[in-house]
Design an enzyme around this catalytic site. Structure first.
Site, short mmCIF file in Angstrom:
data_model
loop_
_atom_site.label_atom_id
_atom_site.label_comp_id
_atom_site.label_asym_id
_atom_site.label_seq_id
_atom_site.Cartn_x
_atom_site.Cartn_y
_atom_site.Cartn_z
CB SER A 206 -0.88 0.03 1.24
OG SER A 206 -1.67 -1.11 1.31
N1 SAH Z 1 1.25 -5.36 4.55
C1 SAH Z 1 1.75 -5.83 3.31
C2 SAH Z 1 0.73 -5.65 2.21
C3 SAH Z 1 0.64 -6.86 1.35
S1 SAH Z 1 -0.73 -6.92 0.24
C4 SAH Z 1 3.08 -5.16 2.98
O1 SAH Z 1 3.53 -4.30 3.74
O2 SAH Z 1 3.69 -5.54 1.98
C5 SAH Z 1 -1.83 -7.99 1.10
C6 SAH Z 1 -1.35 -9.39 1.33
O3 SAH Z 1 -2.40 -10.11 1.94
C7 SAH Z 1 -0.97 -10.17 0.10
O4 SAH Z 1 0.36 -10.57 0.18
C8 SAH Z 1 -1.91 -11.37 0.10
O5 SAH Z 1 -1.33 -12.56 -0.36
C9 SAH Z 1 -2.25 -11.45 1.58
N2 SAH Z 1 -3.46 -12.21 1.91
C10 SAH Z 1 -4.66 -12.22 1.28
N3 SAH Z 1 -5.52 -13.06 1.91
C11 SAH Z 1 -4.83 -13.59 2.96
C12 SAH Z 1 -5.14 -14.53 3.98
N4 SAH Z 1 -6.33 -15.14 4.06
N5 SAH Z 1 -4.19 -14.83 4.88
C13 SAH Z 1 -2.97 -14.27 4.83
N6 SAH Z 1 -2.60 -13.38 3.90
C14 SAH Z 1 -3.52 -13.05 2.96
#
Ligand code: SAH
Length: 282
Positions: A129
């Site tokens: 983000s």
């Molecule tokens: N906070 C992260 C943002 C990553 S984007 C950063 O700083 O990079 C959101 C992430 O959520 C993705 O990597 C996606 O694979 C993960 N995600 C989606 N559904 C999920 C679930 N049920 N359990 C764990 N991770 C999940």
């Protein structure tokens, strides 16, 4: 799949590096609100020459493009100053964002954009983000505490950037990722930061992580149709959850849920656009 000591379907891999920080930064910030030798401070933030808005401290573009090195602190200070101008005021959040080197969490080819207010791809179709959204969510999560000393659960480790910020702001952080490739990438990205209070988990975060519960904070970086019940169950009384979710209005919005002795207080804030929350692992 290996079975760790977590619940079924959840593999836990504690970081293997030793705790380098003698005093946890979060504790130091709360206790003194003064600069620690090796990290930026809360108090001088607004007074820092790099944040003074004179432009004098702005790094030369070549420094931005050349892999940072010592220049990255000034670029981050510039980013933090912009966040302040956009209304982010939480001292702990600003200090953490000044400290954590965002450029280390994205591909080298994108490093020169790491401090712009933009979301960036992190692989496997996922995105990190933009700083403003990260800062906004963390400010909500830690709104009532200068620094939250409790346990925090993050769903969606991604590249590990927000997890690193959380580790500056909390006593203990559990961060779950469902995509093995990203879980491993985050582990690699975070290795040199030596954040002993951060625990990376591979599994389906829709189940939360019951072993670490109750949490004083839960934050999700992926948005589903609803907030999973497991998260609400694993929230401590007095705790707060911040997550994107589709609301009755039919759009994804930031949802804040406070768990109190009397029940729940739910607020729906601004519309947002996060990657989907998916079940299962891959
Ligand atoms: N906070 C992260 C943002 C990553 S984007 C950063 O700083 O990079 C959101 C992430 O959520 C993705 O990597 C996606 O694979 C993960 N995600 C989606 N559904 C999920 C679930 N049920 N359990 C764990 N991770 C999940």
């Amino acid at each position: 799949m290996k079975r760790g000591d977590g619940p079924a379907g959840l593999e836990k891999s504690r970081p293997g590096f030793p705790a380098k920080l003698v005093t946890h930064p979060a504790v130091a910030v709360k206790k003194t609100a003064l600069p620690q030798p090796s990290r930026p401070a809360v108090v001088p933030l607004a007074k820092s020459p790099a944040l003074a808005g004179t432009g004098a401290a702005k790094p030369a573009p070549s420094r931005v493009a050349s892999g940072f090195g010592t220049g990255s602190q000034a670029v981050r200070a510039d980013m933090v100053r912009k966040l302040q101008a956009q209304g982010i005021a939480h001292p702990g959040v600003l200090a953490a964002m000044l400290a954590v080197e965002r450029h280390r969490f994205v591909d080298t080819a994108l490093a020169n954009q790491a401090y712009e207010d933009t979301s960036l791809p992190i692989g496997l179709g996922q995105t990190i983000s933009k700083p403003n959204v990260v800062a906004r969510m963390l400010s909500l999560l830690f709104e009532r505490d200068g620094v939250n000393l409790g346990r925090v659960l993050e769903i969606g480790t991604g590249c590990g950037y927000q997890a690193a910020l959380l580790s500056h702001l909390s006593r203990e952080v559990y961060s779950i990722e469902r995509l093995r490739g990203l879980h491993e990438k985050a582990r690699e990205n975070l290795r040199t930061f030596r954040l002993a209070n951060l625990h990376l988990l591979f599994g389906d975060g829709m189940q939360g992580f019951a072993k670490g519960a109750p949490y004083s904070g839960i934050i999700a970086a992926a948005g589903g149709e609803a907030i999973p019940q497991a998260w609400i169950d694993q929230l401590a009384v007095g705790g707060r959850l911040v997550a994107p979710a589709v609301t009755a209005a039919g759009q994804q919005q930031l949802v804040v849920i406070d768990k109190t002795v009397h029940g729940f207080d739910r607020k729906e804030l601004e519309p947002v656009l996060f990657v989907p929350l998916k079940s299962g692992i891959a």
